[in-house]
Structures are given as structure tokens and as C-alpha cells.
Write a protein that holds these residues in place. Structure first.
Motif, PDB file in Angstrom:
ATOM      1  N   ALA A 315       0.845  -1.200   0.000  1.00 32.91           N
ATOM      2  CA  ALA A 315       0.000   0.000   0.000  1.00 32.91           C
ATOM      3  C   ALA A 315       0.878   1.248   0.000  1.00 32.91           C
ATOM      4  O   ALA A 315       2.006   1.235   0.497  1.00 32.91           O
ATOM      5  N   TRP A 316       0.328   2.322  -0.548  1.00 39.70           N
ATOM      6  CA  TRP A 316       1.077   3.572  -0.583  1.00 39.70           C
ATOM      7  C   TRP A 316       0.946   4.305   0.744  1.00 39.70           C
ATOM      8  O   TRP A 316      -0.135   4.402   1.325  1.00 39.70           O
ATOM      9  N   GLY A 317       2.093   4.811   1.214  1.00 38.05           N
ATOM     10  CA  GLY A 317       2.105   5.604   2.429  1.00 38.05           C
ATOM     11  C   GLY A 317       2.172   7.091   2.107  1.00 38.05           C
ATOM     12  O   GLY A 317       1.840   7.520   0.996  1.00 38.05           O
ATOM     13  N   ASP A 318       2.630   7.862   3.083  1.00 37.57           N
ATOM     14  CA  ASP A 318       2.729   9.317   2.912  1.00 37.57           C
ATOM     15  C   ASP A 318       4.064   9.641   2.235  1.00 37.57           C
ATOM     16  O   ASP A 318       4.954  10.250   2.821  1.00 37.57           O
ATOM     17  N   PHE A 319       4.190   9.230   0.985  1.00 35.72           N
ATOM     18  CA  PHE A 319       5.436   9.427   0.242  1.00 35.72           C
ATOM     19  C   PHE A 319       5.742  10.908   0.039  1.00 35.72           C
ATOM     20  O   PHE A 319       6.907  11.309  -0.031  1.00 35.72           O
ATOM     21  N   ALA A 320       4.699  11.746  -0.045  1.00 34.32           N
ATOM     22  CA  ALA A 320       4.922  13.177  -0.258  1.00 34.32           C
ATOM     23  C   ALA A 320       5.703  13.787   0.901  1.00 34.32           C
ATOM     24  O   ALA A 320       6.532  14.682   0.701  1.00 34.32           O
ATOM     25  N   ALA A 321       5.461  13.292   2.117  1.00 36.22           N
ATOM     26  CA  ALA A 321       6.179  13.809   3.282  1.00 36.22           C
ATOM     27  C   ALA A 321       7.665  13.476   3.194  1.00 36.22           C
ATOM     28  O   ALA A 321       8.517  14.268   3.621  1.00 36.22           O
ATOM     29  N   GLU A 322       7.986  12.301   2.648  1.00 37.70           N
ATOM     30  CA  GLU A 322       9.406  11.953   2.514  1.00 37.70           C
ATOM     31  C   GLU A 322      10.098  12.870   1.511  1.00 37.70           C
ATOM     32  O   GLU A 322      11.206  13.353   1.761  1.00 37.70           O
ATOM     33  N   TYR A 323       9.450  13.112   0.375  1.00 39.40           N
ATOM     34  CA  TYR A 323      10.033  14.058  -0.578  1.00 39.40           C
ATOM     35  C   TYR A 323      10.237  15.429   0.074  1.00 39.40           C
ATOM     36  O   TYR A 323      11.301  16.042  -0.061  1.00 39.40           O
ATOM     37  N   GLU A 324       9.212  15.893   0.754  1.00 42.67           N
ATOM     38  CA  GLU A 324       9.283  17.220   1.384  1.00 42.67           C
ATOM     39  C   GLU A 324      10.459  17.301   2.337  1.00 42.67           C
ATOM     40  O   GLU A 324      11.187  18.307   2.373  1.00 42.67           O
ATOM     41  N   LEU A 325      10.672  16.246   3.085  1.00 38.48           N
ATOM     42  CA  LEU A 325      11.765  16.230   4.054  1.00 38.48           C
ATOM     43  C   LEU A 325      13.114  16.320   3.362  1.00 38.48           C
ATOM     44  O   LEU A 325      13.970  17.139   3.739  1.00 38.48           O
ATOM     45  N   PHE A 326      13.326  15.519   2.340  1.00 39.44           N
ATOM     46  CA  PHE A 326      14.623  15.533   1.664  1.00 39.44           C
ATOM     47  C   PHE A 326      14.823  16.804   0.840  1.00 39.44           C
ATOM     48  O   PHE A 326      15.936  17.337   0.786  1.00 39.44           O
ATOM     49  N   TYR A 327      13.770  17.310   0.231  1.00 44.86           N
ATOM     50  CA  TYR A 327      13.899  18.575  -0.483  1.00 44.86           C
ATOM     51  C   TYR A 327      14.311  19.693   0.473  1.00 44.86           C
ATOM     52  O   TYR A 327      15.076  20.587   0.111  1.00 44.86           O
ATOM     53  N   SER A 328      13.812  19.646   1.693  1.00 47.72           N
ATOM     54  CA  SER A 328      14.134  20.700   2.659  1.00 47.72           C
ATOM     55  C   SER A 328      15.615  20.713   3.024  1.00 47.72           C
ATOM     56  O   SER A 328      16.124  21.722   3.523  1.00 47.72           O
ATOM     57  N   LEU A 329      16.307  19.608   2.781  1.00 49.96           N
ATOM     58  CA  LEU A 329      17.735  19.529   3.085  1.00 49.96           C
ATOM     59  C   LEU A 329      18.607  20.005   1.939  1.00 49.96           C
ATOM     60  O   LEU A 329      19.839  19.995   2.045  1.00 49.96           O
ATOM     61  N   GLY A 330      18.002  20.402   0.839  1.00 49.49           N
ATOM     62  CA  GLY A 330      18.771  21.009  -0.240  1.00 49.49           C
ATOM     63  C   GLY A 330      19.419  20.037  -1.203  1.00 49.49           C
ATOM     64  O   GLY A 330      20.393  20.399  -1.884  1.00 49.49           O
ATOM     65  N   VAL A 331      18.893  18.814  -1.309  1.00 53.65           N
ATOM     66  CA  VAL A 331      19.473  17.863  -2.258  1.00 53.65           C
ATOM     67  C   VAL A 331      19.253  18.375  -3.678  1.00 53.65           C
ATOM     68  O   VAL A 331      18.305  19.119  -3.959  1.00 53.65           O
ATOM     69  N   ASP A 332      20.140  17.986  -4.579  1.00 50.91           N
ATOM     70  CA  ASP A 332      20.096  18.490  -5.949  1.00 50.91           C
ATOM     71  C   ASP A 332      19.237  17.644  -6.880  1.00 50.91           C
ATOM     72  O   ASP A 332      18.774  18.136  -7.912  1.00 50.91           O
ATOM     73  N   ALA A 333      19.047  16.367  -6.539  1.00 53.54           N
ATOM     74  CA  ALA A 333      18.246  15.499  -7.396  1.00 53.54           C
ATOM     75  C   ALA A 333      17.779  14.300  -6.600  1.00 53.54           C
ATOM     76  O   ALA A 333      18.449  13.865  -5.652  1.00 53.54           O
ATOM     77  N   VAL A 334      16.628  13.762  -7.013  1.00 56.55           N
ATOM     78  CA  VAL A 334      16.106  12.544  -6.399  1.00 56.55           C
ATOM     79  C   VAL A 334      15.842  11.510  -7.485  1.00 56.55           C
ATOM     80  O   VAL A 334      15.382  11.841  -8.586  1.00 56.55           O
ATOM     81  N   PHE A 335      16.153  10.258  -7.195  1.00 61.09           N
ATOM     82  CA  PHE A 335      15.788   9.139  -8.051  1.00 61.09           C
ATOM     83  C   PHE A 335      14.426   8.627  -7.577  1.00 61.09           C
ATOM     84  O   PHE A 335      14.262   8.301  -6.401  1.00 61.09           O
ATOM     85  N   SER A 336      13.477   8.514  -8.498  1.00 61.31           N
ATOM     86  CA  SER A 336      12.137   8.085  -8.112  1.00 61.31           C
ATOM     87  C   SER A 336      11.580   7.063  -9.096  1.00 61.31           C
ATOM     88  O   SER A 336      11.733   7.209 -10.315  1.00 61.31           O
ATOM     89  N   ASP A 337      10.915   6.026  -8.550  1.00 61.10           N
ATOM     90  CA  ASP A 337      10.171   5.083  -9.386  1.00 61.10           C
ATOM     91  C   ASP A 337       8.885   5.703  -9.913  1.00 61.10           C
ATOM     92  O   ASP A 337       8.302   5.204 -10.876  1.00 61.10           O
ATOM     93  N   TYR A 338       8.445   6.771  -9.252  1.00 64.68           N
ATOM     94  CA  TYR A 338       7.197   7.455  -9.616  1.00 64.68           C
ATOM     95  C   TYR A 338       7.520   8.937  -9.843  1.00 64.68           C
ATOM     96  O   TYR A 338       7.262   9.789  -8.982  1.00 64.68           O
ATOM     97  N   PRO A 339       8.086   9.277 -10.996  1.00 64.11           N
ATOM     98  CA  PRO A 339       8.567  10.650 -11.187  1.00 64.11           C
ATOM     99  C   PRO A 339       7.484  11.705 -11.093  1.00 64.11           C
ATOM    100  O   PRO A 339       7.760  12.837 -10.669  1.00 64.11           O
ATOM    101  N   ASP A 340       6.247  11.367 -11.459  1.00 62.70           N
ATOM    102  CA  ASP A 340       5.174  12.350 -11.355  1.00 62.70           C
ATOM    103  C   ASP A 340       4.928  12.751  -9.908  1.00 62.70           C
ATOM    104  O   ASP A 340       4.629  13.917  -9.617  1.00 62.70           O
ATOM    105  N   LYS A 341       5.092  11.808  -8.976  1.00 60.78           N
ATOM    106  CA  LYS A 341       4.876  12.123  -7.563  1.00 60.78           C
ATOM    107  C   LYS A 341       6.025  12.977  -7.025  1.00 60.78           C
ATOM    108  O   LYS A 341       5.803  13.864  -6.180  1.00 60.78           O
ATOM    109  N   ALA A 342       7.234  12.710  -7.495  1.00 61.49           N
ATOM    110  CA  ALA A 342       8.377  13.537  -7.076  1.00 61.49           C
ATOM    111  C   ALA A 342       8.217  14.961  -7.575  1.00 61.49           C
ATOM    112  O   ALA A 342       8.524  15.922  -6.854  1.00 61.49           O
ATOM    113  N   ILE A 343       7.708  15.112  -8.796  1.00 57.18           N
ATOM    114  CA  ILE A 343       7.492  16.442  -9.373  1.00 57.18           C
ATOM    115  C   ILE A 343       6.378  17.165  -8.638  1.00 57.18           C
ATOM    116  O   ILE A 343       6.506  18.362  -8.307  1.00 57.18           O
ATOM    117  N   ALA A 344       5.295  16.463  -8.336  1.00 61.85           N
ATOM    118  CA  ALA A 344       4.181  17.091  -7.629  1.00 61.85           C
ATOM    119  C   ALA A 344       4.615  17.587  -6.252  1.00 61.85           C
ATOM    120  O   ALA A 344       4.238  18.690  -5.831  1.00 61.85           O
TER     121      ALA A 344
END
Length: 348
Positions: A315-344
């Protein structure tokens, strides 16, 4: 305060602290950090849109582009006749229908990969023509049945074919090939570095500003290919634990990017919960290195315990919160199996 809020506040504090430390103690020879797309992290489609379609197929790459990915990532292995095939590893068993081809039954064998014996069918025992008779299958059918529904539909593709596909697009999309297990090929008298360098030179994609970045888990392999081409190169670093300043100093002299397992940036405890963020992003940036992070997936079984919803692993969890957390740390790029969710999550 919620646990999510506490994590985000802790991440923000870590980022500020890291910036202060960087100003006070940055290496004298540090080069400035220049993200590729202003402050917006780049979204890399991990093996294509591999959450939706069988990985490393032209269809998965095309869907990733349609969903808005900035970069697509083909892993590369060698065929018997020296072609670069888009597969995650030399063994074909988990991601193709090789078991349904009795004409190849006698090719099953055991070989050493990274010192570990592996039994199966190996791409380097087949010509490209033979491999073209196979079809791709979903690696995780019980987790991603929507993708497994396409088993048997898509053929295997070469990196040359991926580059042809990208050439025909109406926007710039970077390819980020990963050379898989270079030492495995070295032991067989083959060179995946030369195969990739030859192709990039032939297609005039061997320049620093080329829309081709190169990655590997083997540092020496990156040094080797850098003697042939001028593309941006990045070292993949797995596991959990600190990365020393000395190592980052060396990487800054020879590489453009460090590509990190998420646990190198935010470790997890024994129960899968997130601990305090490390300062590796800031320290890498001080030295002019970009930081890419892998791998982001929506399913509970891949998420930190903090962001799981319910008990079902698929089942899908709160994946958006994980992106938000890592984006807040200033990473330059993320590898995602679901690129549309990373973009959103990036653009919300």
C-alpha cells in the motif's frame, strides 16, 4: 507537534547549522556549488517510470518523459557481442521471460558478481539478436501488479536505442547511464567503460555539457572512463554511516556528484524510524559536489516507518512527506520510481 513536523523542523535546523559550519570551516580549495536548475531539485526517473511499467523498457522511459521527468536512468550491462543493454544487472532471470525460452535452457550457469556466486542466465552469454527475442517482466509483481499486467509486451532495448528515443523528443531530457559491475566485466576481459566511451564519442555526446551524465558504484571505473570522455560523473554510495571529509575532498577533485542512499543523509534506527539528518549534503556542497539521492518509492515497505500508512507493505504511504523532508535539506536530485509524484511534491 507531529512527528512529521518535528522531522521537518529538525531538517531545517540541520541545514542552517550545516551552512554556518560551512562558512566557518569550508576547505580553502572548495569550489562553489552551482545547482543545475536554480533551487529546484532535479527529478530522475529511476529505471524509467518503473513504478508503473516494467523497468528499463522504452515504454517505461517514454512514460517517465511524459510525466515530466528531467532525467531518465538506464542501467547498462554488456551483451556477448559487446552491446550496451539496458538492464539493472547482468542476470536476466528476475526481469525477463528467459525461463519461458527452452532453447536457452543450457545457458544457465553460476558466476561470481562482486565475489558472490550467482546462478542464472547472464546477458553476456547472449548476443543482442538473441536478447531481442526476450520480453521484459515486472521485478516486483506482488507489489506492482499494475506493472506486471504488461509482462511479455515490451522488448529489451540498448542504450543506443534509448539515445535515439531522446534525440526525437521536443525537449531536453538527460540520460544518466549507470555502468553496472565494471569489475565483473574486467575479469572477463571486457570493458564497459570503453563500450560506453566509444558510443558517446561516436554520437558526439562525450562533452561536459552533454545531456549524458555517467554513474557507477565503482570509483576506479569512473576514473577510467573520465580518461576518455568529459561528461559529468557521479559515484553511487550505498549503506548508512558518515562519509569523511577526506573522502569528500578526494571526490571533489575527481567527480561532479555523489549519489547517496537516503540513509546516508537521514539514518534509520533499528525499527525503521528516521533519526537526525546528517550534514553530508552541506559538506558536499561546500566542496562543489552535487548530491543526488536514491531511491524514492511510494509503497510502505520502502518508506521510513514515520511515513507508512496501514500495515500492507504494497500500500502507498505518505510518500509526499518523505520528498518534502529531503527537499528541505537542499538535495540536488532525487531518483524516483514514480517521477510524477516527485514532481508534484517538488512543485506544490
Amino acid at each position: 507537534m507531529s512527528r512529521k513536523g518535528a522531522l521537518l523542523r529538525g531538517a531545517a535546523a540541520a541545514a542552517v547549522a550545516g551552512a554556518i559550519v560551512g562558512l566557518m570551516a569550508a576547505p580553502a580549495a572548495a569550489k562553489p556549488h552551482h545547482p543545475h536548475r536554480d533551487a529546484d531539485p532535479i527529478v530522475i526517473a529511476h529505471r524509467g517510470a518503473s513504478g508503473y511499467l516494467p523497468e528499463h523498457t522504452l515504454e517505461a522511459y517514454a512514460l517517465a518523459v511524459e510525466l515530466g521527468a528531467d532525467v531518465i536512468e538506464p542501467d547498462l550491462v554488456l551483451t556477448k557481442d559487446g552491446e550496451l543493454l539496458a538492464r539493472h544487472e547482468p542476470v536476466l532471470d528476475e526481469t525477463t521471460d528467459i525461463a519461458q525460452h527452452p532453447e536457452f535452457a543450457d545457458r544457465k550457469t553460476t558466476k561470481l558478481i562482486d565475489g558472490v556466486p550467482v546462478t542464472g542466465f547472464f546477458a553476456d552469454d547472449f548476443t543482442l539478436a538473441e536478447l531481442k527475442t526476450l520480453r521484459a517482466e515486472e521485478r516486483l509483481p506482488s507489489v506492482r501488479p499494475q506493472s506486471a499486467a504488461h509482462d511479455g509486451e515490451f522488448e529489451l532495448v540498448t542504450y543506443d536505442e534509448v539515445l535515439d528515443f531522446v534525440d526525437d523528443l521536443d525537449r531536453r531530457v538527460v540520460t544518466y547511464p549507470e555502468m553496472k559491475h565494471p569489475s565483473y566485466y574486467d575479469d572477463k576481459g571486457m570493458s564497459i567503460e570503453d563500450a560506453l566511451a566509444d558510443l558517446l564519442e561516436e554520437r558526439r555526446l562525450d562533452k561536459k555539457r552533454s545531456p549524458v551524465w555517467i554513474q557507477s558504484f565503482e570509483y576506479e571505473s569512473l576514473l577510467t572512463i573520465s580518461e576518455r570522455v568529459d561528461n559529468r560523473v557521479g559515484l553511487n554510495i550505498d549503506g548508512q554511516g558518515p562519509i569523511s571529509d577526506a573522502d569528500l575532498d578526494e571526490y571533489a577533485e575527481t567527480l561532479d556528484t555523489v549519489s547517496l542512499n537516503k540513509n546516508r543523509i537521514i539514518p534509520r534506527d533499528a525499527n525503521g524510524y528516521l533519526a537526525e539528518p546528517t550534514d553530508v549534503v552541506e559538506r558536499a556542497h561546500e566542496r562543489g559536489l552535487d548530491v543526488h539521492v536514491w531511491t524514492f518509492r511510494n509503497e510502505n515497505q520502502f518508506l521510513p516507518a514515520d511515513f507508512r500508512e496501514g500495515t500492507a507493505g504494497a500500500a502507498w504511504g505518505d510518500f509526499a512527506a518523505e520528498y518534502e523532508l529531503f527537499y528541505s535539506l537542499g538535495v540536488d536530485a532525487v531518483f524516483s520510481d514514480y517521477p510524477d509524484k516527485a514532481i508534484a511534491a517538488r512543485d506544490c
